[in-house]
Scaffold this active site. Sequence first.
Site, PDB file in Angstrom:
ATOM      1  N   HIS A 184     -28.753 -13.898 -10.898  1.00  0.00           N
ATOM      2  CA  HIS A 184     -28.048 -15.068 -11.901  1.00  0.00           C
ATOM      3  C   HIS A 184     -28.157 -14.660 -13.374  1.00  0.00           C
ATOM      4  O   HIS A 184     -27.423 -14.837 -14.109  1.00  0.00           O
ATOM      5  CB  HIS A 184     -28.474 -16.551 -11.804  1.00  0.00           C
ATOM      6  CG  HIS A 184     -27.712 -16.983 -10.559  1.00  0.00           C
ATOM      7  ND1 HIS A 184     -28.134 -18.055  -9.428  1.00  0.00           N
ATOM      8  CD2 HIS A 184     -26.255 -16.496  -9.978  1.00  0.00           C
ATOM      9  CE1 HIS A 184     -27.314 -18.170  -8.761  1.00  0.00           C
ATOM     10  NE2 HIS A 184     -26.290 -17.421  -8.985  1.00  0.00           N
ATOM     11  N   ARG A 277     -13.966 -15.471  -3.146  1.00  0.00           N
ATOM     12  CA  ARG A 277     -15.028 -15.916  -2.323  1.00  0.00           C
ATOM     13  C   ARG A 277     -14.473 -17.392  -1.874  1.00  0.00           C
ATOM     14  O   ARG A 277     -14.453 -18.292  -2.450  1.00  0.00           O
ATOM     15  CB  ARG A 277     -16.274 -15.807  -3.194  1.00  0.00           C
ATOM     16  CG  ARG A 277     -16.570 -14.607  -3.700  1.00  0.00           C
ATOM     17  CD  ARG A 277     -17.776 -14.602  -4.619  1.00  0.00           C
ATOM     18  NE  ARG A 277     -18.482 -13.515  -5.305  1.00  0.00           N
ATOM     19  CZ  ARG A 277     -17.956 -13.380  -6.529  1.00  0.00           C
ATOM     20  NH1 ARG A 277     -17.551 -14.329  -7.274  1.00  0.00           N
ATOM     21  NH2 ARG A 277     -18.510 -12.299  -7.190  1.00  0.00           N
ATOM     22  N   ASN A 425     -22.792  -3.981  -4.753  1.00  0.00           N
ATOM     23  CA  ASN A 425     -24.214  -4.729  -4.811  1.00  0.00           C
ATOM     24  C   ASN A 425     -24.735  -4.651  -3.519  1.00  0.00           C
ATOM     25  O   ASN A 425     -26.120  -4.184  -3.401  1.00  0.00           O
ATOM     26  CB  ASN A 425     -23.964  -6.289  -5.188  1.00  0.00           C
ATOM     27  CG  ASN A 425     -23.301  -6.515  -6.346  1.00  0.00           C
ATOM     28  OD1 ASN A 425     -23.154  -5.686  -7.169  1.00  0.00           O
ATOM     29  ND2 ASN A 425     -22.852  -7.850  -6.635  1.00  0.00           N
ATOM     30  N   ARG A 436     -32.120  -6.783  -3.824  1.00  0.00           N
ATOM     31  CA  ARG A 436     -31.164  -6.703  -4.709  1.00  0.00           C
ATOM     32  C   ARG A 436     -31.988  -7.923  -6.010  1.00  0.00           C
ATOM     33  O   ARG A 436     -31.486  -7.889  -7.256  1.00  0.00           O
ATOM     34  CB  ARG A 436     -29.973  -6.810  -4.809  1.00  0.00           C
ATOM     35  CG  ARG A 436     -29.434  -8.181  -4.070  1.00  0.00           C
ATOM     36  CD  ARG A 436     -27.916  -7.946  -3.755  1.00  0.00           C
ATOM     37  NE  ARG A 436     -27.126  -8.920  -4.174  1.00  0.00           N
ATOM     38  CZ  ARG A 436     -25.868  -9.460  -3.471  1.00  0.00           C
ATOM     39  NH1 ARG A 436     -25.262  -8.603  -2.842  1.00  0.00           N
ATOM     40  NH2 ARG A 436     -25.270 -10.512  -3.892  1.00  0.00           N
ATOM     41  N   CYS A 473     -15.425  -3.966  -5.937  1.00  0.00           N
ATOM     42  CA  CYS A 473     -15.408  -5.676  -6.315  1.00  0.00           C
ATOM     43  C   CYS A 473     -17.014  -5.910  -6.739  1.00  0.00           C
ATOM     44  O   CYS A 473     -17.244  -7.107  -6.898  1.00  0.00           O
ATOM     45  CB  CYS A 473     -14.755  -6.528  -5.294  1.00  0.00           C
ATOM     46  SG  CYS A 473     -15.569  -6.374  -3.888  1.00  0.00           S
TER      47      CYS A 473
END
Length: 529
Positions: A184, A277, A425, A436, A473
């Site tokens: 984040h 999403r 990702n 990750r 993306c």
Amino acid sequence: MQLSGVGVSPGRVAGPRVVVAADLQEPASTPAPDDLSAEAGKIGPAAESVAAALSDRARSVSGDARSVLETTAAMASDPALVASASDLVRTRSLPAPRAVWEAAGEFMTALRAAGGYLAERAADVADVRDRIVAALLGAAPPGVPDLTSPSVLAARDLAPADTAGLDPDLVLALVTEEGGPTSHTAILARALGIPAVVACAGVLDLPGPGLVVDGSAGTVSPSGGEVSAPARAARASWDGVGRLADGHRVKLLANVGSPADARAAVAAGAEGIGLFRTEFCYLSANAEPGEAEQRAAYAEVLAPFAGKPVVVRTLDAGSDKPLAFLPMGAEPNPALGVRGLRVAFDRPELLDRQLSAIVAAASDAGVELSVMAPMVATASEAAWFAARARAAGIPRVGVMIEIPAAALCAESILAEVDFVSLGTNDLAQYVFAADRQLGAVASLNDPHQPALLRLVGMVAAAGAEAGKPVGVCGEAAADPALAPVLTGLGVTSLSMNAVALAGVGAALRQVDLAGCRSQIATAARLSRF
């Protein structure tokens, strides 16, 4: 002395260092309260005051920052946490601060054991814990101090709620010892346009009053504390059309997950949505949302893009993103478990209801609809999804490529669908066997890694052979330095957070297709790999 970490938000700046205070000191378990009921009764109001403060901050921001603050506020008012802590006061005679500390610790242990997305939430719970404990003690909450002049923030790690509230005019750069490129902190730093380096071990021990931070190179050096900010990544101008200097088109799209995200993306000039999403409808629900509820929620997000192309991703949940109404059972390794499209194999009716709601919402909003499925591993899985999606009336069907097997078999998968989109990702996480969210292996999740770029090139080549689009993306799409490389590899669209659009659009305008292709070899020879 220069330290290396992982650069996650570009720009080179220098300034005085401000160290963010460490986590709140662990509260004592004694003395026992005289009135256990009264002591337990303090916890609920303290939690609500923290939640209210976070909600107030959320209303002052938008996009990713707002979503993060709203999520943290919901955690603070979680009745399960309050009930567990109150029970510890009554059964073990603990002071309220200690009870909150221990109750939160139990939640954090369970989250870390689950791994993946849930393991990341443990840091959020720790932030909420510290804020509630501080409220109970009448102390200032831990976190970023009030800044009076431009400074470089250095921390072991930063809570999402702290990062979301930063002022880019006062925070020159961020440096953390922990974290990864998809944490984040990294995502919000990019959204705010603040240069940032994460996973930089030893940064808190550097001598001197200041730091020089290069978010592009991933380096941090000591300085005398003078401010030098001209090299901060400029907020580039862009006319809203993704193309190279020679006119070659590369669609620049937005990743969205809420109505606020969609509005911000339109304002930033996104040509459409490359990743919608849909989890926001499910993850906090105690029962599966009905089709009408889903339809209304999706339409609100899609409405700002009337007349434009949108790609909706079906539910990406299960295992490491559990649904309260859909028990999945314990799994030893959630990252390799039942998630994404796999949730629907035994429950196709769940997918069918969502597809029906998506089709109706797209009609309400007047968008050009495409739908894709997450976590597809084989061509047969792609075919299974495509059949159900087309039966539901989806005009254009695709899948995400985020499992190495899917990248290696892209030709077979593309034979079943109309397009694919690379989720870099998760693809990086699986390619390098590197969580990750774990700072110790963050360099392996760098999207510049040659092995990852080779897989992107393989998928793009398969798309070109089939005459079908291949997008990206993941966070790689938001990197202005990487966008020309991805284009040179054959990627036809890039989807990112709204704030990154102008920088990526401007970067692509500086190079033609031949120049993009020439950068591929340079990227593969990067010395740090």
